[in-house]
Design a protein around this motif. Structure first.
Motif, PDB file in Angstrom:
ATOM      1  N   VAL A  27      -8.458  -4.065   3.360  1.00  0.00           N
ATOM      2  CA  VAL A  27      -7.021  -3.809   3.420  1.00  0.00           C
ATOM      3  C   VAL A  27      -6.281  -4.978   2.779  1.00  0.00           C
ATOM      4  O   VAL A  27      -6.610  -6.141   3.025  1.00  0.00           O
ATOM      5  CB  VAL A  27      -6.541  -3.617   4.876  1.00  0.00           C
ATOM      6  CG1 VAL A  27      -5.014  -3.561   4.944  1.00  0.00           C
ATOM      7  CG2 VAL A  27      -7.156  -2.354   5.470  1.00  0.00           C
ATOM      8  N   LEU A  28      -5.288  -4.654   1.969  1.00  0.00           N
ATOM      9  CA  LEU A  28      -4.373  -5.645   1.412  1.00  0.00           C
ATOM     10  C   LEU A  28      -3.011  -5.442   2.044  1.00  0.00           C
ATOM     11  O   LEU A  28      -2.474  -4.323   2.040  1.00  0.00           O
ATOM     12  CB  LEU A  28      -4.278  -5.488  -0.108  1.00  0.00           C
ATOM     13  CG  LEU A  28      -3.230  -6.348  -0.821  1.00  0.00           C
ATOM     14  CD1 LEU A  28      -3.527  -7.837  -0.667  1.00  0.00           C
ATOM     15  CD2 LEU A  28      -3.138  -5.962  -2.297  1.00  0.00           C
ATOM     16  N   GLU A  29      -2.463  -6.522   2.587  1.00  0.00           N
ATOM     17  CA  GLU A  29      -1.130  -6.479   3.175  1.00  0.00           C
ATOM     18  C   GLU A  29      -0.234  -7.437   2.405  1.00  0.00           C
ATOM     19  O   GLU A  29      -0.589  -8.596   2.197  1.00  0.00           O
ATOM     20  CB  GLU A  29      -1.178  -6.880   4.646  1.00  0.00           C
ATOM     21  CG  GLU A  29       0.183  -6.867   5.331  1.00  0.00           C
ATOM     22  CD  GLU A  29       0.113  -7.349   6.768  1.00  0.00           C
ATOM     23  OE1 GLU A  29       0.619  -6.625   7.642  1.00  0.00           O
ATOM     24  OE2 GLU A  29      -0.460  -8.436   7.014  1.00  0.00           O
ATOM     25  N   ILE A  30       0.913  -6.959   1.998  1.00  0.00           N
ATOM     26  CA  ILE A  30       1.883  -7.801   1.298  1.00  0.00           C
ATOM     27  C   ILE A  30       3.063  -8.011   2.247  1.00  0.00           C
ATOM     28  O   ILE A  30       3.868  -7.099   2.471  1.00  0.00           O
ATOM     29  CB  ILE A  30       2.333  -7.160  -0.026  1.00  0.00           C
ATOM     30  CG1 ILE A  30       1.112  -6.889  -0.915  1.00  0.00           C
ATOM     31  CG2 ILE A  30       3.324  -8.056  -0.751  1.00  0.00           C
ATOM     32  CD1 ILE A  30       1.426  -6.157  -2.211  1.00  0.00           C
ATOM     33  N   GLY A  31       3.132  -9.199   2.828  1.00  0.00           N
ATOM     34  CA  GLY A  31       4.134  -9.518   3.831  1.00  0.00           C
ATOM     35  C   GLY A  31       3.508  -9.636   5.208  1.00  0.00           C
ATOM     36  O   GLY A  31       3.359  -8.651   5.926  1.00  0.00           O
ATOM     37  N   ASP A  82      -9.082  -0.286   0.192  1.00  0.00           N
ATOM     38  CA  ASP A  82      -8.977   1.083   0.694  1.00  0.00           C
ATOM     39  C   ASP A  82      -7.559   1.425   1.124  1.00  0.00           C
ATOM     40  O   ASP A  82      -7.171   2.601   1.116  1.00  0.00           O
ATOM     41  CB  ASP A  82      -9.910   1.269   1.897  1.00  0.00           C
ATOM     42  CG  ASP A  82     -11.347   0.892   1.574  1.00  0.00           C
ATOM     43  OD1 ASP A  82     -11.887   1.418   0.580  1.00  0.00           O
ATOM     44  OD2 ASP A  82     -11.921   0.061   2.298  1.00  0.00           O
ATOM     45  N   LEU A  83      -6.806   0.417   1.509  1.00  0.00           N
ATOM     46  CA  LEU A  83      -5.434   0.630   1.982  1.00  0.00           C
ATOM     47  C   LEU A  83      -4.603  -0.590   1.610  1.00  0.00           C
ATOM     48  O   LEU A  83      -5.074  -1.729   1.725  1.00  0.00           O
ATOM     49  CB  LEU A  83      -5.416   0.850   3.495  1.00  0.00           C
ATOM     50  CG  LEU A  83      -4.066   1.210   4.140  1.00  0.00           C
ATOM     51  CD1 LEU A  83      -4.284   2.104   5.357  1.00  0.00           C
ATOM     52  CD2 LEU A  83      -3.297  -0.031   4.577  1.00  0.00           C
ATOM     53  N   VAL A  84      -3.380  -0.345   1.161  1.00  0.00           N
ATOM     54  CA  VAL A  84      -2.425  -1.412   0.875  1.00  0.00           C
ATOM     55  C   VAL A  84      -1.162  -1.135   1.684  1.00  0.00           C
ATOM     56  O   VAL A  84      -0.603  -0.033   1.604  1.00  0.00           O
ATOM     57  CB  VAL A  84      -2.075  -1.492  -0.628  1.00  0.00           C
ATOM     58  CG1 VAL A  84      -1.059  -2.608  -0.880  1.00  0.00           C
ATOM     59  CG2 VAL A  84      -3.322  -1.715  -1.467  1.00  0.00           C
ATOM     60  N   PHE A  85      -0.736  -2.119   2.458  1.00  0.00           N
ATOM     61  CA  PHE A  85       0.497  -2.013   3.237  1.00  0.00           C
ATOM     62  C   PHE A  85       1.502  -3.001   2.677  1.00  0.00           C
ATOM     63  O   PHE A  85       1.265  -4.211   2.676  1.00  0.00           O
ATOM     64  CB  PHE A  85       0.236  -2.296   4.716  1.00  0.00           C
ATOM     65  CG  PHE A  85       1.479  -2.257   5.570  1.00  0.00           C
ATOM     66  CD1 PHE A  85       2.356  -1.187   5.504  1.00  0.00           C
ATOM     67  CD2 PHE A  85       1.759  -3.299   6.457  1.00  0.00           C
ATOM     68  CE1 PHE A  85       3.497  -1.146   6.292  1.00  0.00           C
ATOM     69  CE2 PHE A  85       2.895  -3.269   7.247  1.00  0.00           C
ATOM     70  CZ  PHE A  85       3.771  -2.191   7.165  1.00  0.00           C
ATOM     71  N   ILE A  86       2.630  -2.488   2.187  1.00  0.00           N
ATOM     72  CA  ILE A  86       3.658  -3.307   1.540  1.00  0.00           C
ATOM     73  C   ILE A  86       4.868  -3.402   2.460  1.00  0.00           C
ATOM     74  O   ILE A  86       5.528  -2.397   2.744  1.00  0.00           O
ATOM     75  CB  ILE A  86       4.056  -2.697   0.176  1.00  0.00           C
ATOM     76  CG1 ILE A  86       2.832  -2.636  -0.752  1.00  0.00           C
ATOM     77  CG2 ILE A  86       5.185  -3.496  -0.464  1.00  0.00           C
ATOM     78  CD1 ILE A  86       3.054  -1.838  -2.025  1.00  0.00           C
ATOM     79  N   ASP A  87       5.156  -4.612   2.908  1.00  0.00           N
ATOM     80  CA  ASP A  87       6.267  -4.831   3.835  1.00  0.00           C
ATOM     81  C   ASP A  87       6.800  -6.245   3.601  1.00  0.00           C
ATOM     82  O   ASP A  87       6.732  -7.107   4.475  1.00  0.00           O
ATOM     83  CB  ASP A  87       5.799  -4.652   5.281  1.00  0.00           C
ATOM     84  CG  ASP A  87       6.957  -4.654   6.271  1.00  0.00           C
ATOM     85  OD1 ASP A  87       8.121  -4.517   5.829  1.00  0.00           O
ATOM     86  OD2 ASP A  87       6.705  -4.793   7.479  1.00  0.00           O
ATOM     87  N   ALA A  88       7.324  -6.464   2.398  1.00  0.00           N
ATOM     88  CA  ALA A  88       7.796  -7.796   2.016  1.00  0.00           C
ATOM     89  C   ALA A  88       9.219  -7.671   1.471  1.00  0.00           C
ATOM     90  O   ALA A  88       9.975  -6.803   1.916  1.00  0.00           O
ATOM     91  CB  ALA A  88       6.840  -8.402   0.989  1.00  0.00           C
TER      92      ALA A  88
END
Length: 223
Positions: free
Chosen positions: A59-63, A132-138
């Motif tokens: 998982v990649l999380e931005i923020g 597999d999943l990217v969550f963008i919250d920045a």
């Protein structure tokens, strides 16, 4: 219905389905003076369920902020999985590291500190396995840039989620001068025009008010 009513429903959902397992993280974030812009507990549980349903292991999380959503995602990937999370503010990253370690998922999470648009090219140069999943919250004005990078770092079948795009209904106003609203319209239109993505927007209400998120799936050439 009012925001107070929506918050009351959230409280009921936490009591019956979500639980209070991550309240220590929210308390630590507040004590450290971090802005109270974490996802809500029901939204955190929803992220966990999305990642679990997708059988996400990377998982990649931005923020990152204080690591509240990161903790949910780290639990979803399991002991053999990994979350790479990008955070601009060193103080936020420090608080997040403490929270993640206390929650018992610290070994699954790599925090990279710095501007995400600086960190993402470095990450891509390393040639990682697709996420597999990217969550963008920045920062919202760069959402379109983040989605473009997410496309480079994923594979067909990967999920991309972009939070906070409805903006209290502001996205319906094509003439809005609000930078975040304009950015939300831009990223929605980008996804709508991008043949490698298929997505929708779900509106949400709750303790965080009226908002919503993009749910997009990376599709292959034959899809």
């Amino acid at each position: 219905m009012t925001t107070a009513d929506w918050a009351e429903v959230d409280r009921y959902l936490v009591e019956t389905l979500v639980g209070h397992g991550d309240s220590a993280t929210l308390d630590a974030n507040a004590a450290a003076g971090l802005p109270a812009i974490d996802v809500s507990p029901p939204q955190g549980k929803f992220l966990y369920l999305i990642a679990t349903s997708a059988r996400a292991r990377r998982v990649l999380e931005i923020g990152t902020l204080g690591g509240y959503s990161t903790t949910w995602l780290a639990r979803a990937v399991g002991k053999s999985g990994q979350v790479v999370t990008l955070e601009f503010e060193p103080k936020h990253a420090e608080v997040a590291r403490e929270n993640l370690d206390r929650a018992g998922v610290g070994e699954r999470v790599e925090i990279r500190v710095g501007a995400a648009l600086d960190s993402l090219p470095v990450l891509a140069e390393e040639g990682p396995e697709p996420f597999d999943l990217v969550f963008i919250d920045a920062d919202k004005v760069n959402n379109s840039n983040y989605v473009r990078w997410a496309l480079r770092l994923t594979r067909p079948g990967s999920v991309i989620i972009v939070d906070n795009v409805v903006r209290n209904g502001g996205i319906a106003d094509a003439d809005s001068r609000d930078a975040a609203v304009r950015a939300s319209r831009e990223v929605i239109e980008l996804i709508g025009a991008e043949p490698r993505l298929d997505g929708t927007v779900l509106q949400t209400v709750g303790s965080k008010g009226w908002d919503g998120f993009i749910y997009a799936v990376v599709v292959g050439d034959d899809d």
